[in-house]
Design a protein around this motif. Structure first.
Motif, PDB file in Angstrom:
ATOM      1  N   PRO A  36      -1.223   4.728  -0.608  1.00 54.16           N
ATOM      2  CA  PRO A  36      -0.688   4.496  -1.042  1.00 54.16           C
ATOM      3  C   PRO A  36      -1.266   2.725  -0.987  1.00 54.16           C
ATOM      4  O   PRO A  36      -1.931   2.028   0.031  1.00 54.16           O
ATOM      5  N   ALA A  37      -1.302   1.669  -2.067  1.00 49.82           N
ATOM      6  CA  ALA A  37      -2.042  -0.142  -1.776  1.00 49.82           C
ATOM      7  C   ALA A  37      -1.319  -0.757  -0.865  1.00 49.82           C
ATOM      8  O   ALA A  37      -2.273  -1.320  -0.312  1.00 49.82           O
ATOM      9  N   MET A  57      -3.079   0.156   2.141  1.00 45.67           N
ATOM     10  CA  MET A  57      -4.132  -1.200   2.224  1.00 45.67           C
ATOM     11  C   MET A  57      -4.593  -2.256   2.688  1.00 45.67           C
ATOM     12  O   MET A  57      -5.169  -2.480   3.233  1.00 45.67           O
ATOM     13  N   ALA A  58      -3.177  -2.014   1.578  1.00 47.06           N
ATOM     14  CA  ALA A  58      -3.574  -3.681   2.155  1.00 47.06           C
ATOM     15  C   ALA A  58      -2.684  -4.451   3.209  1.00 47.06           C
ATOM     16  O   ALA A  58      -3.314  -5.791   3.562  1.00 47.06           O
TER      17      ALA A  58
END
Length: 128
Positions: free
Chosen positions: A80-81, A84-85
């Motif tokens: 999920p983003a 990564m963020a």
């Protein structure tokens, strides 16, 4: 013909990757784990890239990486983003690949003296 064993320098390296286990130096690990050139964090409680959240970022950051390699098993699977963020907003690069590619890349970067951390996800039957 003479054969000689060419061993990497003084860092932890991946010797072998199999679908359900990864060998670091001479120790076979069969649960998800984190690897830096100096340290192995065993039993990282992750069983799938899709289950990663921003809460999983801190364990990786404790190893002080400049780049993170996420090995997601036998196939590449993007997390999920939010996960990564957690790295990107801190200026830390993250690459997602299958475990074999992550191991090869980790060995190369660790051999160059880079502050690399590889996070390997092994099958859910082996990790909680």
């Amino acid at each position: 013909m003479d054969l000689s064993l060419d061993r990497p320098g003084d860092y932890l390296f991946v010797r072998r990757v199999a679908p359900h286990a990864i060998t670091v130096v001479d120790r076979e690990l069969n649960t998800s784990f984190l690897l830096s050139p100096e340290r192995v964090v065993e039993q990282w409680p992750v069983s799938s890239a899709l289950a990663l959240t921003d809460r999983n970022v801190d364990a990786v950051l404790e190893l002080n990486p400049e780049v993170v390699l996420l090995g997601t098993g036998t196939r590449q699977q993007f997390p999920p983003a939010a996960f990564m963020a957690g790295f990107l907003k801190r200026g830390i690069g993250i690459e997602v690949m299958d475990n074999a590619a992550a191991a090869r890349t980790y060995d190369l970067l660790a051999g160059e003296g880079r502050r690399v951390v590889a996070a390997f996800i092994l099958p859910s039957g082996n990790a909680s």
